[in-house]
Design a protein around this motif. Structure first.
Motif, PDB file in Angstrom:
ATOM      1  N   GLN A  34       0.841  -1.188   0.000  1.00 15.86           N
ATOM      2  CA  GLN A  34       0.000   0.000   0.000  1.00 15.86           C
ATOM      3  C   GLN A  34       0.883   1.248   0.000  1.00 15.86           C
ATOM      4  OE1 GLN A  34      -3.696   0.071   2.241  1.00 15.86           O
ATOM      5  NE2 GLN A  34      -3.090  -1.893   3.155  1.00 15.86           N
ATOM      6  N   ALA A  35       0.304   2.382  -0.390  1.00 14.82           N
ATOM      7  CA  ALA A  35       1.051   3.636  -0.486  1.00 14.82           C
ATOM      8  C   ALA A  35       1.583   4.056   0.888  1.00 14.82           C
ATOM      9  CB  ALA A  35       0.153   4.730  -1.044  1.00 14.82           C
ATOM     10  N   LEU A  36       2.830   4.505   0.899  1.00 15.38           N
ATOM     11  CA  LEU A  36       3.414   5.012   2.141  1.00 15.38           C
ATOM     12  C   LEU A  36       2.883   6.401   2.480  1.00 15.38           C
ATOM     13  CD1 LEU A  36       7.138   3.861   1.826  1.00 15.38           C
ATOM     14  CD2 LEU A  36       5.328   2.867   3.235  1.00 15.38           C
ATOM     15  N   PHE A  37       2.396   7.120   1.481  1.00 15.76           N
ATOM     16  CA  PHE A  37       1.828   8.457   1.683  1.00 15.76           C
ATOM     17  C   PHE A  37       0.484   8.537   0.983  1.00 15.76           C
ATOM     18  CE2 PHE A  37       6.447   8.864   1.720  1.00 15.76           C
ATOM     19  CZ  PHE A  37       6.632   9.413   2.979  1.00 15.76           C
ATOM     20  N   ASP A  38      -0.528   9.003   1.708  1.00 18.77           N
ATOM     21  CA  ASP A  38      -1.876   9.107   1.168  1.00 18.77           C
ATOM     22  C   ASP A  38      -2.298  10.553   0.928  1.00 18.77           C
ATOM     23  OD1 ASP A  38      -2.233   6.344   1.281  1.00 18.77           O
ATOM     24  OD2 ASP A  38      -2.945   6.434   3.355  1.00 18.77           O
ATOM     25  N   GLY A  39      -1.460  11.519   1.307  1.00 25.08           N
ATOM     26  CA  GLY A  39      -1.836  12.914   1.157  1.00 25.08           C
ATOM     27  C   GLY A  39      -2.897  13.352   2.138  1.00 25.08           C
ATOM     28  N   LEU A  58      11.385  10.508   8.880  1.00 20.31           N
ATOM     29  CA  LEU A  58      10.584  11.673   8.503  1.00 20.31           C
ATOM     30  C   LEU A  58      10.079  12.396   9.736  1.00 20.31           C
ATOM     31  CD1 LEU A  58       8.040  10.974   5.630  1.00 20.31           C
ATOM     32  CD2 LEU A  58       9.971  12.522   5.653  1.00 20.31           C
ATOM     33  N   PRO A  59      10.105  13.722   9.725  1.00 17.74           N
ATOM     34  CA  PRO A  59       9.459  14.450  10.818  1.00 17.74           C
ATOM     35  C   PRO A  59       7.957  14.167  10.801  1.00 17.74           C
ATOM     36  CG  PRO A  59      10.730  15.933   9.403  1.00 17.74           C
ATOM     37  CD  PRO A  59      10.717  14.598   8.744  1.00 17.74           C
ATOM     38  N   LEU A  60       7.341  14.297  11.955  1.00 17.73           N
ATOM     39  CA  LEU A  60       5.914  14.008  12.109  1.00 17.73           C
ATOM     40  C   LEU A  60       5.248  15.154  12.845  1.00 17.73           C
ATOM     41  CD1 LEU A  60       3.523  11.895  12.055  1.00 17.73           C
ATOM     42  CD2 LEU A  60       4.313  11.209  14.315  1.00 17.73           C
ATOM     43  N   ARG A  91       5.341  13.922   7.660  1.00 16.52           N
ATOM     44  CA  ARG A  91       4.116  13.141   7.808  1.00 16.52           C
ATOM     45  C   ARG A  91       3.186  13.883   8.760  1.00 16.52           C
ATOM     46  NH1 ARG A  91       2.816   7.503   6.784  1.00 16.52           N
ATOM     47  NH2 ARG A  91       4.772   7.687   5.733  1.00 16.52           N
ATOM     48  N   PHE A  92       1.899  13.807   8.479  1.00 22.66           N
ATOM     49  CA  PHE A  92       0.866  14.426   9.303  1.00 22.66           C
ATOM     50  C   PHE A  92       0.032  13.328   9.951  1.00 22.66           C
ATOM     51  CE2 PHE A  92       2.132  17.647   6.421  1.00 22.66           C
ATOM     52  CZ  PHE A  92       1.862  18.870   7.026  1.00 22.66           C
ATOM     53  N   ALA A  93      -0.346  13.539  11.205  1.00 21.86           N
ATOM     54  CA  ALA A  93      -1.158  12.550  11.912  1.00 21.86           C
ATOM     55  C   ALA A  93      -2.097  13.257  12.873  1.00 21.86           C
ATOM     56  CB  ALA A  93      -0.263  11.578  12.674  1.00 21.86           C
ATOM     57  N   ILE A 112      -6.691  21.489  23.820  1.00 23.14           N
ATOM     58  CA  ILE A 112      -6.772  21.034  22.438  1.00 23.14           C
ATOM     59  C   ILE A 112      -7.396  22.135  21.600  1.00 23.14           C
ATOM     60  CG2 ILE A 112      -6.774  18.538  22.808  1.00 23.14           C
ATOM     61  CD1 ILE A 112      -9.813  18.665  22.807  1.00 23.14           C
ATOM     62  N   PRO A 113      -7.053  22.212  20.346  1.00 27.07           N
ATOM     63  CA  PRO A 113      -6.041  21.400  19.688  1.00 27.07           C
ATOM     64  C   PRO A 113      -4.636  21.787  20.143  1.00 27.07           C
ATOM     65  CG  PRO A 113      -6.811  23.097  18.190  1.00 27.07           C
ATOM     66  CD  PRO A 113      -7.639  23.207  19.427  1.00 27.07           C
ATOM     67  N   THR A 114      -3.743  20.818  20.098  1.00 26.47           N
ATOM     68  CA  THR A 114      -2.324  21.044  20.331  1.00 26.47           C
ATOM     69  C   THR A 114      -1.558  20.320  19.233  1.00 26.47           C
ATOM     70  OG1 THR A 114      -2.470  21.315  22.735  1.00 26.47           O
ATOM     71  CG2 THR A 114      -0.370  20.564  21.869  1.00 26.47           C
ATOM     72  N   LEU A 115      -0.622  21.037  18.635  1.00 26.21           N
ATOM     73  CA  LEU A 115       0.260  20.443  17.637  1.00 26.21           C
ATOM     74  C   LEU A 115       1.586  20.100  18.288  1.00 26.21           C
ATOM     75  CD1 LEU A 115      -0.243  22.895  14.640  1.00 26.21           C
ATOM     76  CD2 LEU A 115      -1.217  20.617  14.919  1.00 26.21           C
ATOM     77  N   ILE A 116       2.090  18.906  17.987  1.00 27.56           N
ATOM     78  CA  ILE A 116       3.427  18.517  18.440  1.00 27.56           C
ATOM     79  C   ILE A 116       4.202  18.032  17.225  1.00 27.56           C
ATOM     80  CG2 ILE A 116       4.787  16.915  19.834  1.00 27.56           C
ATOM     81  CD1 ILE A 116       2.694  17.095  21.972  1.00 27.56           C
ATOM     82  N   PHE A 117       5.390  18.609  17.055  1.00 26.77           N
ATOM     83  CA  PHE A 117       6.275  18.267  15.948  1.00 26.77           C
ATOM     84  C   PHE A 117       7.356  17.342  16.489  1.00 26.77           C
ATOM     85  CE2 PHE A 117       9.696  18.898  12.932  1.00 26.77           C
ATOM     86  CZ  PHE A 117       9.043  19.032  11.717  1.00 26.77           C
ATOM     87  N   LEU A 118       7.457  16.134  15.921  1.00 27.10           N
ATOM     88  CA  LEU A 118       8.450  15.149  16.341  1.00 27.10           C
ATOM     89  C   LEU A 118       9.489  14.941  15.243  1.00 27.10           C
ATOM     90  CD1 LEU A 118       6.147  12.292  17.733  1.00 27.10           C
ATOM     91  CD2 LEU A 118       7.265  14.081  19.045  1.00 27.10           C
ATOM     92  N   LYS A 119      10.724  14.807  15.665  1.00 26.36           N
ATOM     93  CA  LYS A 119      11.813  14.402  14.769  1.00 26.36           C
ATOM     94  C   LYS A 119      12.530  13.259  15.457  1.00 26.36           C
ATOM     95  CE  LYS A 119      13.499  18.155  11.897  1.00 26.36           C
ATOM     96  NZ  LYS A 119      14.514  19.193  11.730  1.00 26.36           N
TER      97      LYS A 119
END
Length: 147
Positions: A34-39, A58-60, A91-93, A112-119
């Motif tokens: 399956q696709a690794l990225f779905d947009g 990839l950063p998330l 990547r977005f989640a 919420i909402p809260t955004l967290i950027f992971l590397k």
């Protein structure tokens, strides 16, 4: 020789080695095909969180949200548009804090909402509150520039 990136599959959690220059060529998972990225943002749960969010090169960017939250619902289309335009650079989640309270507690989510950027599975930057498209772009640009 190209740089290989480890990319967790959002469907089966297998770790895939993908040449960096091929990220934009719609790579598929070696295991499930399956696709690794779905947009679009992927949904994080207890069963896939560590396999997808804490591994890979990839950063998330994670949107911690809840279905009853008005600002979360207003921000959702902004986040989805960013995923369509910026994947596969990152990547977005999304993580539903009501359905996944243990993970929300693990990250100390208080609003919420809260955004967290992971590397590399580590938190780099955090932003509470819904953002406009230009604010989200500025947040991402800032987070991507951090080491």
């Amino acid at each position: 020789m190209s740089d290989l990136m480890n990319i967790p599959c959002p469907h089966c959690s297998a770790l895939n080695r993908v040449p960096a220059e091929r990220l934009g060529q719609k790579p598929v998972c070696g295991r499930c095909k399956q696709a690794l990225f779905d947009g679009k943002p992927l949904t994080l749960t207890e069963s896939n969180f560590d396999a997808v969010a804490m591994r890979g090169d990839l950063p998330l960017l994670i949107d911690f949200w809840a279905p009853w939250c008005g600002p979360c619902r207003q921000f959702a289309p902004v986040f989805e548009q960013a995923a369509r335009s910026l994947e596969p650079q990152l990547r977005f989640a999304k993580l539903d804090t009501e359905a996944q309270p243990a993970i929300a507690n693990r990250f100390g989510i208080r609003s919420i909402p809260t955004l967290i950027f992971l590397k590399g599975g580590r938190e780099v930057l955090r932003q509470p509150g819904a953002l406009s498209p230009p604010q989200l772009k500025q947040f991402i640009d800032h987070a991507m520039g951090l080491g």
